[in-house]
Design a protein around this motif. Structure first.
Motif, PDB file in Angstrom:
ATOM      1  N   TRP A 186       0.810  -1.224   0.000  1.00  0.00           N
ATOM      2  CA  TRP A 186       0.000   0.000   0.000  1.00  0.00           C
ATOM      3  C   TRP A 186       0.848   1.281   0.000  1.00  0.00           C
ATOM      4  O   TRP A 186       0.416   2.301  -0.478  1.00  0.00           O
ATOM      5  N   GLY A 187       2.067   1.176   0.548  1.00  0.00           N
ATOM      6  CA  GLY A 187       2.914   2.382   0.629  1.00  0.00           C
ATOM      7  C   GLY A 187       3.654   2.651  -0.671  1.00  0.00           C
ATOM      8  O   GLY A 187       3.693   3.783  -1.151  1.00  0.00           O
ATOM      9  N   ILE A 188       4.210   1.608  -1.251  1.00  0.00           N
ATOM     10  CA  ILE A 188       5.028   1.827  -2.447  1.00  0.00           C
ATOM     11  C   ILE A 188       4.218   1.571  -3.712  1.00  0.00           C
ATOM     12  O   ILE A 188       4.142   2.402  -4.602  1.00  0.00           O
ATOM     13  N   SER A 189       3.561   0.377  -3.775  1.00  0.00           N
ATOM     14  CA  SER A 189       2.854   0.036  -5.016  1.00  0.00           C
ATOM     15  C   SER A 189       1.543   0.789  -5.162  1.00  0.00           C
ATOM     16  O   SER A 189       1.115   1.079  -6.273  1.00  0.00           O
ATOM     17  N   GLY A 190       0.894   1.024  -4.058  1.00  0.00           N
ATOM     18  CA  GLY A 190      -0.329   1.795  -4.103  1.00  0.00           C
ATOM     19  C   GLY A 190      -1.573   0.948  -4.216  1.00  0.00           C
ATOM     20  O   GLY A 190      -2.582   1.389  -4.772  1.00  0.00           O
ATOM     21  N   GLY A 191      -1.553  -0.263  -3.720  1.00  0.00           N
ATOM     22  CA  GLY A 191      -2.773  -1.045  -3.669  1.00  0.00           C
ATOM     23  C   GLY A 191      -2.574  -2.452  -4.203  1.00  0.00           C
ATOM     24  O   GLY A 191      -1.525  -2.766  -4.769  1.00  0.00           O
ATOM     25  N   VAL A 192      -3.604  -3.257  -4.012  1.00  0.00           N
ATOM     26  CA  VAL A 192      -3.483  -4.679  -4.360  1.00  0.00           C
ATOM     27  C   VAL A 192      -3.398  -4.864  -5.877  1.00  0.00           C
ATOM     28  O   VAL A 192      -2.523  -5.564  -6.385  1.00  0.00           O
ATOM     29  N   SER A 193      -4.294  -4.183  -6.604  1.00  0.00           N
ATOM     30  CA  SER A 193      -4.315  -4.407  -8.054  1.00  0.00           C
ATOM     31  C   SER A 193      -3.020  -3.923  -8.703  1.00  0.00           C
ATOM     32  O   SER A 193      -2.481  -4.583  -9.593  1.00  0.00           O
ATOM     33  N   GLU A 194      -2.492  -2.791  -8.211  1.00  0.00           N
ATOM     34  CA  GLU A 194      -1.223  -2.301  -8.745  1.00  0.00           C
ATOM     35  C   GLU A 194      -0.099  -3.298  -8.451  1.00  0.00           C
ATOM     36  O   GLU A 194       0.778  -3.543  -9.282  1.00  0.00           O
ATOM     37  N   THR A 195      -0.159  -3.859  -7.249  1.00  0.00           N
ATOM     38  CA  THR A 195       0.874  -4.839  -6.888  1.00  0.00           C
ATOM     39  C   THR A 195       0.816  -6.041  -7.824  1.00  0.00           C
ATOM     40  O   THR A 195       1.841  -6.530  -8.292  1.00  0.00           O
ATOM     41  N   VAL A 196      -0.430  -6.495  -8.084  1.00  0.00           N
ATOM     42  CA  VAL A 196      -0.582  -7.649  -8.972  1.00  0.00           C
ATOM     43  C   VAL A 196      -0.006  -7.318 -10.349  1.00  0.00           C
ATOM     44  O   VAL A 196       0.703  -8.134 -10.959  1.00  0.00           O
ATOM     45  N   ALA A 197      -0.271  -6.105 -10.818  1.00  0.00           N
ATOM     46  CA  ALA A 197       0.265  -5.703 -12.117  1.00  0.00           C
ATOM     47  C   ALA A 197       1.784  -5.701 -12.098  1.00  0.00           C
ATOM     48  O   ALA A 197       2.445  -6.187 -13.027  1.00  0.00           O
ATOM     49  N   ARG A 198       2.346  -5.185 -11.010  1.00  0.00           N
ATOM     50  CA  ARG A 198       3.800  -5.174 -10.886  1.00  0.00           C
ATOM     51  C   ARG A 198       4.365  -6.588 -10.877  1.00  0.00           C
ATOM     52  O   ARG A 198       5.412  -6.851 -11.467  1.00  0.00           O
TER      53      ARG A 198
ATOM     54  N   PRO B  64      12.623  -0.955   2.922  1.00  0.00           N
ATOM     55  CA  PRO B  64      12.208   0.154   3.789  1.00  0.00           C
ATOM     56  C   PRO B  64      13.322   1.200   3.959  1.00  0.00           C
ATOM     57  O   PRO B  64      13.058   2.406   3.952  1.00  0.00           O
ATOM     58  N   LEU B  65      14.569   0.705   4.074  1.00  0.00           N
ATOM     59  CA  LEU B  65      15.679   1.647   4.277  1.00  0.00           C
ATOM     60  C   LEU B  65      15.805   2.605   3.086  1.00  0.00           C
ATOM     61  O   LEU B  65      16.003   3.799   3.258  1.00  0.00           O
ATOM     62  N   SER B  66      15.648   2.051   1.890  1.00  0.00           N
ATOM     63  CA  SER B  66      15.813   2.875   0.696  1.00  0.00           C
ATOM     64  C   SER B  66      14.710   3.922   0.598  1.00  0.00           C
ATOM     65  O   SER B  66      14.866   4.933  -0.070  1.00  0.00           O
ATOM     66  N   GLN B  67      13.564   3.640   1.269  1.00  0.00           N
ATOM     67  CA  GLN B  67      12.480   4.611   1.274  1.00  0.00           C
ATOM     68  C   GLN B  67      12.554   5.534   2.478  1.00  0.00           C
ATOM     69  O   GLN B  67      11.603   6.265   2.766  1.00  0.00           O
ATOM     70  N   GLY B  68      13.658   5.406   3.243  1.00  0.00           N
ATOM     71  CA  GLY B  68      13.828   6.267   4.383  1.00  0.00           C
ATOM     72  C   GLY B  68      12.997   5.884   5.593  1.00  0.00           C
ATOM     73  O   GLY B  68      12.813   6.676   6.511  1.00  0.00           O
TER      74      GLY B  68
END
Lengths: 904, 97
Positions: free
Chosen positions: A218-230, A320-324
């Motif tokens: 939810w933080g990086i990909s922006g949701g379940v469907s986006e994650t599935v696409a990724r 997480p580290l790379s995202q600060g």
């Protein structure tokens, strides 16, 4: 950014927190409180999560980044085992509780006749097998520490820090394990402090991984469907797993889940309640599902965000580290730390128990033979042995880590361990399901499987040129192409992991089976086998193994004090004495008592050691006659049953025979009766016919001369006389046969009787018979019924008159004495009775020549009956020419004769 | 065998069928997890490929269903437990060859 010092501080605080939790749990357990939590299914399920180590926490993501969905096999296998709890785990837990098993080695050794050889083998194999696993944990912790130490590289390569970190992590884990794992030696090896700490760590690692996962989705990909696409767009976006790897990995992970010493420890040894297993059957797969849910998203995002050279095993931290997100990274680090530490603690604990119980104690017992009489506490020895074992195992892990260079993929290292411990599976399953499994089979299967695993999996893991030379890889051992470590039997092209697992497990299982069916188990093995396989059979009581003498109780007490501690031993002995109904006296060492004591000791030092210790004191054979009987029970039962059957069938045969005889007799009687009736009717019919016809003539014909009338009337008269005589005879015979005749016994002169009989017989016959007698010999006094005896003589003389066929018939009547008998012989000079008719003459209606005589054929039958009543005997003898009847009569004192002549 | 009766009352009958389900479930899961994925094209033989997300959905859906089924069975069996644990305890007895 988190500094290394901060990291260490957080770690220390976390560890201190764990210490506190473990300590409180331990204390609560000691005081008997907090059972609701310590013995709850929740804690049981969470403690099972010891399965999810740093391999899961870091390695799964790395695995997914390298091989896609293959990582999930490691969780599907255990899920299958849990869902199928009814088949294997339920049995294992019940056996573990019934036999007070302390480890997987203990279980297998106990099953195969408490064999210490097997226990030692499995202990060594487990230590060797788990060493890479412990190295994996050290490697993951040092890698994660190195990330924080050199965040800019992101690849975790800071040798100095790594080595130091690995060492300090190892040392810290050793201290924690020693402190909490070897505090007490109590019954059943339950470690409440450790279990609670593990449960807490289970929650920490799950939360940490899910937090990172949630952040990624939810933080990086922006949701379940986006994650599935990724996921579908990523380099691992398609199904690439080969069927062979998929199958082999699910099987080996399922096997390892059951066989891993630490899993066995938390699942079987620490189990408090069998119902917890049922709850864990859905709760633990749920945990596994949750922990593997975010693995693919983290891997995919990591592959996308991190530079090409980054170690995918550390994505959980580096993303997480790379995202600060330092805080999240910190949590992730703690999660990884948790999973690594809990695994190392429980694994070393389980292994140290095995080492002390199966290697150190037997050795110590051997070196101190008359152990029972010494004072001092054996528990010190046990605890010291465990502490040393813990240090040894962690040191081994550390050295493996150093030797392997700390560079391998975590999952690959873990699979090596899985392959090693999976070798226990055939012996384990065979032991609990198959009574035919033998110690020889287990030893053969285990050792060969283990050697193949070493050769095809462990040694090649160090790389060519390290443990195995490059030449061996290329050309095989001793230059045999058949023996290439990754292409056994010349079959190339197999995936090395699949190859090693397939060959080691299948050859292991086949050898186990084949050797088992061709070897014969010892009585103890068969007893234990029956107990293990029939663990749910309520009727099978505990195997009774000892014959103790009265004198042994004191020694047993001393020894138990040294192992259980003075107080506990005292309590145990008192309880046993109370059970036997003895107050203020030591319990009698009955087989039941010694058995209970052995189990109690086994909970502390393992079955094989406890068995050996009691054996030292009691000295008696571990197998009693009753046990042998029990072993032979089945065959004995069958024998007894068949002998009973035999007896029954014999009885039946006899009864049938008797029935047959009885039936035959009845048939004969029936025939006789029929014969008799037809004879009677025949005999009656003949005179009746003539009477009827002549009386009809007299009635119907008027013109008859007086002479004719007289003649016919005479015929009728004589026929009625004949009929009367026949009926008289029949009545007489019937009376005689029924024993209803009353004899009139008195003293008589034999001469008078014969005289009367001869006179009567001659008077009633027209034939002339020359009768010769010796009057001197006839002077014998008898006590008998003169009339009846005369009847017999008359009959005999009449017969001679009627039937003697000589030209000048002659009858000799001779009397002689023999002992106490008088024999009157009637010998004529006729042709006698033909041989075939001799045994018939005394039968009713037996007539030699029906046409010749006028009798009914009852005379001799009546004679026989009369003589029998008079206490004598009549028989026919044929001596040369002439017939001869002999009547034997006993002449004894009057009183006896009187008695004899009484109606029978 | 503890019960020689051929037919059972409804309750015992139901309990036994639940135990049958407990025994069958792992076999069904094995089929769905172990066997089915091996039949998917894995990109080695031909061009058709299974998307990772659909594979993921499949595996995790089975997982959730299996957990739900195990949970439901546990609830059912627990209800019967008061009437005796005979159903749980009637193990298949192996005999010595």
């Amino acid at each position: 950014m988190v500094s290394l010092n901060q990291l260490i501080a957080v770690c220390l605080i976390y560890v201190a927190g764990l210490f506190l939790v473990a300590f409180l749990a331990e204390r609560a357990a000691l005081r008997g409180r907090g059972g609701w939590l310590l013995r709850s299914p929740l804690v049981y399920t969470l403690s099972l999560s010891i399965y999810c180590t740093a391999w899961t926490f870091y390695g799964a993501v790395g695995y997914a980044a390298r091989s896609g969905l293959e990582y999930v096999t490691i969780y599907l296998g255990p899920s299958l085992v849990m869902i199928g709890w009814w088949w294997v785990l339920r049995r294992l837990v019940r056996i573990g509780r019934a036999q007070r098993v302390t480890s997987v080695a203990d279980l297998i050794s106990a099953r195969f006749g408490k064999s210490n050889l097997l226990a030692v083998m499995i202990t060594i194999m487990a230590v060797v097998g788990v060493t890479p696993y412990i190295a994996l944990q050290l490697q993951s912790v040092t890698l994660s520490v190195s990330i924080f130490a050199t965040p800019e590289t992101g690849s975790g390569t800071a040798p100095q820090i790594s080595d130091n970190a690995a060492f300090w992590v190892a040392a810290g884990l050793a201290v924690f394990t020693v402190l909490f794992g070897t505090r007490n030696l109590n019954a059943n090896e339950r470690h409440h402090g450790i279990v609670i700490a593990v449960a807490v760590e289970a929650v920490v690692k799950l939360l940490a991984l899910m937090a990172v996962g949630a952040f990624v989705v939810w933080g990086i990909s922006g949701g379940v469907s986006e994650t599935v696409a990724r996921i579908d767009a990523s380099p691992i976006g398609t199904w690439q797993t080969s069927a062979s790897r998929w199958t082999a990995l699910i099987v080996v992970s399922a096997a390892a889940f059951v066989c891993l010493p630490r899993m066995f420890q938390v699942m079987v040894v620490e189990n408090d309640d069998e119902r917890h297993l049922q709850i864990a059957s859905w709760a633990f797969p749920l945990y596994l599902l949750a922990i593997s849910l975010f693995v693919v998203p983290i891997a995919v995002v990591g592959l996308e965000l991190m530079p090409a050279g980054a170690n995918p095993d550390l994505f959980v931290l580096t993303v997480p580290l790379s995202q600060g997100q330092s805080g999240l990274a910190m949590l992730a680090f703690l999660g990884g730390f948790s999973s690594a530490t809990s695994m190392v603690i429980v694994a070393t604990l389980a292994l140290s128990t095995m080492m002390s119980n199966h290697i150190v104690m037997p050795l110590w017992l051997k070196l101190n033979p008359p152990a029972a009489q010494q004072s001092g506490d054996v528990r010190d020895v046990v605890i010291r042995a465990r502490r040393l074992s813990i240090l040894l195992i962690i040191t081994l892990g550390y050295f493996y880590y150093r030797a392997s260079g700390g560079s391998g993929a975590l999952a690959a290292i873990g699979l090596i361990s899985f392959g090693g411990v999976a070798q226990f599976l055939p012996a384990l399953l065979g032991g609990i399901f198959w009574r035919g499994a033998t110690r020889m089979g287990a030893v053969a299967g285990l050792s060969v499987g283990f050697v193949i695993w070493m050769y095809t999996m462990l040694l090649p893991s160090f790389g060519p040129g390290a443990a195995l030379s490059a030449a061996v890889f290329e050309e095989g051992l001793f230059g045999w192409g058949m023996l290439r470590p990754q292409a056994l039997f010349g079959i190339t092209g197999l995936d090395p992991t699949v190859h090693a697992i397939w060959w080691s497990l299948s050859i292991n299982a086949i050898l186990f089976f084949v050797v088992s069916i061709f070897s014969f188990p010892t009585p103890l093995e068969r007893l234990q086998g029956a107990q293990f396989v029939n663990v749910f059979d309520h009727s099978s009581g505990p195997a009774r193994g000892w014959i103790a003498s009265e004198g042994g109780a004191e020694d047993l007490m001393i020894m138990s004090q040294r192992i259980l501690g003075a107080e506990e031993a005292q309590a145990f002995f008192n309880a046993q004495a109370a059970q036997q109904g003895r107050r203020n006296a030591p319990p009698v060492p009955t087989p039941e008592f010694v058995q209970a004591l052995e189990r109690e000791l086994a909970a502390s030092v393992g079955a094989a050691t406890a068995n050996a210790m009691i054996g030292q004191i009691i000295g008696g054979q571990a197998i009693s006659v009753e046990d042998l009987m029990a072993v032979a029970d089945e065959s004995a039962q069958i024998l007894e049953y068949s002998s009973r059957l035999e007896a029954k069938s014999r009885e039946l045969t006899e009864t049938a025979q008797e029935l047959g005889f009885a039936n035959e007799k009845l048939m004969q009687l029936s025939f006789q009766k029929d014969d008799f009736l037809s004879q009677i009717s025949h005999e009656l019919r003949t005179p009746m016919t003539s009477i009827r016809s002549f009386s009809e003539i007299l009635r119907d014909i008027d013109v008859l001369s007086t002479a004719e009338k007289t003649r016919y009337a005479t015929i009728i008269h004589s026929e009625t006389i004949r009929l009367t005589r026949l009926l008289d005879d029949l009545l007489d015979l019937s009376v005689l046969e029924n024993g209803q005749v009353s004899l009139n016994a008195r003293q008589v002169q034999l001469h008078d009787v014969i005289e009367r009989a001869v006179t009567t017989a001659q008077a009633s016959s027209a034939h002339v018979l020359d009768i010769r007698r010796d009057l001197r010999t006839e002077d014998v006094m008898l006590i008998t019924d003169a009339d009846r005896l005369a009847q017999v003589f008359i009959n005999l003389v009449t017969n001679a008159i009627k039937y003697c066929d000589a030209d000048t018939p002659r009858l000799d009547i001779a009397v002689r004495r023999e002992d106490s008998e008088v024999i009157i012989a009637f010998t004529d000079n006729g042709s006698g009775i033909p041989a075939e008719a001799q045994n018939l003459v005394f039968e009713k209606f037996a007539r030699l020549n029906a046409a010749q005589g006028s009798g009914a054929g009852l005379g001799l039958a009546i004679c026989r009956e009369i003589v029998a009543r008079l206490g004598g005997d009549i028989r026919y003898l044929s001596e040369g020419r002439g017939g001869r009847f002999e009547v034997r009569l006993s002449f004894t004192s009057s009183r006896e004769e009187n008695q004899r002549l009484l109606p029978v | 065998m503890p019960e020689a009766r051929l037919f059972l009352e409804r309750r015992s009958y139901r309990r036994r069928r639940m135990m049958d389900a407990v025994r069958m479930l792992p076999l069904v899961c094995t089929l769905l997890w172990l066997v089915v994925p091996t039949m998917w094209p894995n990109g080695l033989q031909d061009d058709t490929q299974t998307a990772l997300s659909s594979a993921l959905w499949y595996l995790f859906m089975i997982w959730i269903l299996a957990i739900a089924a195990t949970f439901a069975l546990w609830r059912r069996i627990r209800r019967y437990e008061g009437t005796g644990e005979a159903a749980v305890d009637t193990a298949t007895q192996a005999a010595e060859p």
